[in-house]
Enzyme design. Structure first.
Site, short mmCIF file in Angstrom:
data_model
loop_
_atom_site.label_atom_id
_atom_site.label_comp_id
_atom_site.label_asym_id
_atom_site.label_seq_id
_atom_site.Cartn_x
_atom_site.Cartn_y
_atom_site.Cartn_z
N SER A 245 0.71 -1.11 -0.61
CA SER A 245 -0.16 -0.04 -0.07
C SER A 245 0.79 1.42 0.10
CB SER A 245 -0.64 0.07 1.55
OG SER A 245 -2.39 0.68 1.13
N ASP B 245 -9.36 -6.69 -3.43
CA ASP B 245 -9.28 -4.84 -2.58
C ASP B 245 -10.56 -4.26 -3.38
OD1 ASP B 245 -7.86 -2.84 -1.37
OD2 ASP B 245 -5.95 -3.74 -2.97
N HIS C 218 -7.66 -6.29 0.85
CA HIS C 218 -6.50 -5.19 0.21
C HIS C 218 -4.72 -5.66 1.39
CE1 HIS C 218 -4.08 -1.49 -0.04
NE2 HIS C 218 -3.71 -1.44 0.99
#
Length: 326
Positions: A98, A232, A260
């Site tokens: 991320s 996600d 995610h």
């Protein structure tokens, strides 16, 4: 709590927390927004069987300091260079999830001589789309609003609700356990301020501002892997296809039935993907002249060399794989 002892260093006057495990070539694991090194707990032990794993808490996160400071992606990349330097690490494979994926990309671009490979797990910086919850951090009065939402009684009720929803088995709520941990961390005013600075540095009301698209051609000289959860809802899995298009040499893997945080949903599979990628790729060897030419001519370098009569004699450097089928 981390299953590994937390170590601490002071760099530029600010305390940095990190965990280190294993021995051998170095894997630098960079967590996502609002998380800390514990996000990697499900995979650290497996990776540490073959590698030295270093998993820091980025500044403003976890047990690291939360000063009024530079929270830009470039600033984080600089901090990782300094941490590795203090630890005596010259080169590493950088793995980012991320926000950490964006930092990993920036680290690789700023310090190619120190980057052997990069692996991006649901990274920021591929496309503009991002969840409304993250965009909300850019709104005025976020810190005051979140301060009210994290008052003791309300925080307990909301956190419990998020964790119960995470256990419901619904795909749309699978990441809410991690979201609950991030929400709980916002009880610290310094953490709220730091996260606000981080998000505003890379996201506005239209989505992600920073993109790797204009520099993806640089991955021609460095092995790059991309891992994404198929479900996600924070940064859409469709960005994996964008990564495949803008970096044709990248190895892209979609993890089924994962959100995610695929390294938490399916840690054994993600650890195996990471280990296989490192085992079957040769570390990038930085050549300043090749890098200069890549920066000078960009994606047009092959055609430029061909016109100059150099292309057959001095091919564009490519990240190479040792796997026979590659």
């Amino acid at each position: 709590m981390s299953s590994h002892p937390v170590r601490r260093l002071v760099i530029h006057g600010h305390e940095r927390a990190y965990v280190q495990a294993g021995s051998g070539p170095v894997l630098l694991l960079l967590h996502g927004l609002g998380c800390d090194h514990t996000t990697w707990d499900p995979v650290i032990d497996r990776l540490a069987e073959e590698f030295t794993v270093i998993a820091p808490d980025l500044l403003g996160h976890g047990q690291s300091a939360k000063p009024r400071a530079d929270y830009s992606i470039g600033g984080y990349a600089n901090a990782m260079r300094d941490l590795l330097t203090v630890l005596g690490v010259e080169t590493c494979t950088v793995v980012g999830h991320s926000l950490g994926g964006g930092v990993a990309m920036q680290f690789a671009y700023q310090y190619p001589e120190r980057t052997e490979r990069m692996v991006l797990i649901a990274p920021g910086g591929i496309g503009p789309e991002v969840s409304p919850a993250i965009r909300a951090v850019t709104l005025p009065f976020f810190r005051q609003w979140m301060g009210l939402l994290t008052l003791p009684g309300l925080r307990h009720v909301n956190g419990t609700a998020l964790r119960l929803l995470a256990r419901s088995g619904l795909r749309a709520t699978r990441d809410l356990g991690e979201v609950a941990d991030i929400y709980d961390s916002f009880r610290d005013p310094a953490a709220r301020a730091a996260i606000g600075h981080v998000v505003r540095a890379c996201i506005d009301w239209r989505g992600q501002v920073i993109t790797m698209a204009d520099r993806a051609y640089l991955t021609a000289a460095m092995p790059m892997g991309v891992i994404w959860g198929s479900e996600d809802h924070v940064i859409p899995a469709s960005h994996a296809e964008i990564a495949r298009q803008i970096a044709p040499g990248a190895e892209v893997e979609l993890v089924a039935d994962a959100g995610h945080f695929p390294h938490r949903d399916h840690p054994e599979q993600v650890a195996r993907l990471l280990l296989d990628f490192v085992r079957t790729t040769q570390p990038s060897t930085h050549d300043r002249e090749d890098w200069r030419e890549l920066l000078t001519y960009g994606p047009n370098l092959p055609a430029t060399r061909e016109r100059a009569g150099e292309w057959p004699l001095r091919p564009l450097p490519r990240a190479t794989r040792s796997r026979a089928s590659a």
